[in-house]
Enzyme design. Structure first.
Site, short mmCIF file in Angstrom:
data_model
loop_
_atom_site.label_atom_id
_atom_site.label_comp_id
_atom_site.label_asym_id
_atom_site.label_seq_id
_atom_site.Cartn_x
_atom_site.Cartn_y
_atom_site.Cartn_z
N GLN A 62 0.95 -1.18 -0.06
CA GLN A 62 -0.07 -0.02 -0.17
C GLN A 62 0.95 1.16 0.09
O GLN A 62 0.34 2.31 -0.51
CB GLN A 62 -0.87 -0.13 1.25
CG GLN A 62 -2.11 0.80 1.02
CD GLN A 62 -3.06 -0.06 -0.17
OE1 GLN A 62 -3.16 -0.96 -0.38
NE2 GLN A 62 -3.89 0.81 -0.63
N HIS A 104 2.01 2.98 -3.50
CA HIS A 104 1.05 3.59 -4.24
C HIS A 104 1.30 5.09 -4.63
O HIS A 104 1.23 5.47 -5.57
CB HIS A 104 -0.30 3.68 -3.66
CG HIS A 104 -1.15 2.47 -4.15
ND1 HIS A 104 -1.76 2.39 -5.54
CD2 HIS A 104 -1.81 1.44 -3.52
CE1 HIS A 104 -2.50 1.29 -5.48
NE2 HIS A 104 -2.45 0.78 -4.36
N HIS A 162 -8.67 0.59 3.53
CA HIS A 162 -8.65 -0.73 3.48
C HIS A 162 -8.48 -1.35 5.04
O HIS A 162 -7.53 -0.66 5.63
CB HIS A 162 -7.50 -1.27 2.50
CG HIS A 162 -7.56 -0.76 1.17
ND1 HIS A 162 -6.79 0.42 0.82
CD2 HIS A 162 -8.24 -1.17 0.16
CE1 HIS A 162 -7.28 0.42 -0.48
NE2 HIS A 162 -8.05 -0.23 -0.97
#
Length: 434
Positions: free
Chosen positions: A260, A263, A328
């Site tokens: 993550q 990104h 998330h």
């Protein structure tokens, strides 16, 4: 030498201010971004295509003669991508389509009582714009995440835009989704083009898609500047929060955090665990794994926004998570499913050690366009319903209106709305004297 800093905190030893700062997703450059975005929006509104070409040259280093991808190039994309990519895209397409088809809601048609019929019908939003992040890391999968529910909803006028140069893989994904209008535009200027329209680009009614802080801010501002324009949600730099226990695999957790963090420079990743040893094990694997990754600069930058927090209990971890409302949420827990009832706020949940967030990004079938910045407290992830409107219908017979007339009169008079009462009484008097 790239190294993940310690960034491990004990929740009980932190001040109230420190706790608030951690659970609040804040963009420290928001004011600066707001001003830059406003100037771009107003420039495009005033100068249209000329401004778009200027910003594309400035930000993307590309001189455009035509904003739209030609049909010839779109068709040719099928010949320019690998077969294994086609197979992977097809699996993703089928899974996303299968899950989203089930999201279609039924129309309602009910007789409330004799002579009173009420309905709720669904109709697609006519004109929509789909924004796909591009550049160094084009989010090809987002083409599917936006286009498939739009098509299922029945939207007829769809334009997709992404920063140039647009890769053949992205064009192929758009092609198999049936998207024919593709704009080579990115950033705040792309949102402006969709919102205001230009001589060559038609304005849309609603704008969808994730993006960086500038794209997110442009969507928010455009919604305020253009009457009738809507957006899907504030979806900015990506977030993940992991809750882990003593049974968790620290190597898996580290991999999920790095996935993550790569990104965006402004991404944020968090780990909550009541086991201090696990926190240090994860830190060890973070530094081991980053050595083999290509996007180290992004990871190191986003790690400045990120934290590993040692809590006093699993219950405290869930309380913090619910306040943070992550985009998330990964549950690296034994028997993780039993904890679903403790989750109040999250964009999308990933259950157990064998469900990496990467799978949800690409292929499980759920949508990866999700609310960030704590908006998961009030927004849901993207669905077919976001591409539709719900319209209510009512029909009353003459006899039934007579039965309702007195109550309508009482309620309208109580609100001081004489004309409401007259709209009923004029009908009753008309019937009475016939």
């Amino acid at each position: 030498m790239y190294k993940i800093s310690k960034n491990i905190f004990n929740w009980d030893n932190m001040s109230i201010i420190e706790k608030i700062n951690i659970i609040t997703s804040v963009n420290n450059k928001k004011c600066e971004i707001q001003n830059k975005v406003f100037k771009i929006l107003k420039d495009v509104e005033k100068h249209g295509d000329v401004a778009l070409k200027k910003y594309t040259l400035k930000f993307d280093k590309i001189k455009l003669n035509d904003f739209f991808v030609s049909r010839k190039r779109l068709k040719k994309s099928s010949l320019l991508v690998k077969n294994d990519f086609k197979k992977a895209i097809l699996m993703s397409f089928n899974n996303i389509q299968k899950f989203h088809k089930l999201q279609k809601i039924k129309d309602i048609d009910v007789n409330i009582s004799s002579g009173i019929r009420c309905q709720r019908i669904t109709t697609p939003i006519d004109s929509i714009g789909l924004y796909i992040p591009g550049g160094i890391t084009p989010l090809i999968s987002t083409v599917l995440m936006l286009s498939i529910p739009a098509k299922i909803a029945g939207c007829s006028n769809i334009v997709l835009c992404s920063p140039p140069p647009i890769k053949n893989e992205m064009l192929y994904a758009a092609k198999i989704c049936g998207i024919k209008k593709i704009l080579q535009l990115g950033g705040a200027q792309a949102i402006a083009a969709l919102a205001f329209g230009t001589n060559t680009i038609h304005k849309v009614n609603k704008i969808f898609g994730p993006g960086n802080a500038f794209v997110t801010e442009a969507k928010i501002q455009a919604r305020e500047l253009v009457s009738g324009l809507s957006i899907d949600m504030p979806a900015g730099p990506s977030e993940v929060l992991i809750i882990a226990d003593e049974f968790s695999n620290p190597e898996f957790i580290a991999a999920d955090l790095l996935a993550q963090a790569e990104h965006d420079y402004n991404s944020q990743v968090m780990l909550l665990t009541s086991h201090k040893n696990l926190a240090y094990d994860v830190l060890f694997y973070l530094n081991k794994q980053i050595k083999n990754l290509s996007r180290k600069e992004y990871i190191i930058s986003s790690w400045k926004n990120s934290k590993i927090i040692v809590t006093s209990s699993l219950e405290e971890s869930f309380n913090i998570s619910n306040q943070y409302a992550p985009e998330h949420l990964i549950l690296h827990l034994q028997n993780a499913r039993k904890y679903l009832s403790q989750i109040k706020n999250a964009g999308s949940i990933f259950i157990g050690s064998w469900t990496p967030e990467s799978a949800g990004d690409y292929i499980t079938g759920t949508n990866h366009v999700l609310p960030t910045y704590g908006y998961a407290k009030t927004y849901s992830g993207l669905s077919v319903l976001d591409f539709q409107k719900l319209i209510t219908v009512q029909e009353i017979s003459k006899i039934s209106l007579k039965d309702l007339a007195n109550n309508i009169s009482i309620l309208s008079k109580a609100e001081g709305l004489d004309a409401h009462d007259y709209a009923v009484s004029v009908r009753m008097n008309s019937w009475k004297f016939k």
